[in-house]
Design a protein around this motif. Structure first.
Motif: not given
Length: 169
Positions: A44-64
């Protein structure tokens, strides 16, 4: 010069992974390992993306997505070759000198805990030729298969072995 480009690409992914706290990296890896152990139908890359954003790590979608693909391929490859945690970390260090020690410790710990189970699942999938994805997006296609009685007996034996390994984890 594809080797230099590959090295640069790996270093870029490692740079992005190094922005993850150990807990955030462990959380992302848990999603991937759950999938590789057959506990979920996909990552679930969307859930991982949400966790990354909540942690304050800024990555664009392609990098993630590149980080997720790299970790998925790393764990899948280690499972297929039945690598130890030490082997996994050594291969990662050979691929890039940019790995933070804390990240390697997280990957070592998680692979020590889950590697045997991932290997057992990889063996089972190879036996059944299942769990194939049609596209890199992860869209799963269903497969059906037929077995002879001896093939089923072998499948049953391997399934029991996998269950025994999973109970020890």
């Amino acid at each position: 010069m594809p080797a230099a480009e590959d090295c640069h690409g790996v270093n870029k992914v490692v740079d992005n992974i190094s922005r993850f706290s150990p807990d955030l990296l462990a959380d992302a890896c848990q999603h991937i390992l759950s999938y590789l152990q057959g506990q979920t139908r996909g990552v679930d890359s969307a859930e991982i993306s949400d966790s990354v954003q909540r942690a304050g790590v800024r990555l664009d979608n392609e990098a993630l997505q590149n980080v997720i693909r790299f970790l998925l391929l790393t764990f899948r490859s280690a499972g297929q070759s039945n690598s130890s945690a030490d082997d996994l970390v050594s291969r990662l260090e050979e691929g890039s000198s940019k790995w933070p020690k804390a990240s390697l410790q997280v990957l070592h710990r998680l692979w020590s805990e889950h590697g045997a189970s991932v290997h057992a699942q990889q063996k089972l999938q190879a036996t059944l030729s299942i769990s194939q994805v049609v596209e890199p997006s992860g869209q799963i296609c269903q497969k059906s298969f037929e077995m002879t009685v001896p093939q089923f007996q072998n499948f049953h034996k391997q399934f029991k072995e996998m269950a025994a390994v999973m109970e020890t984890v």
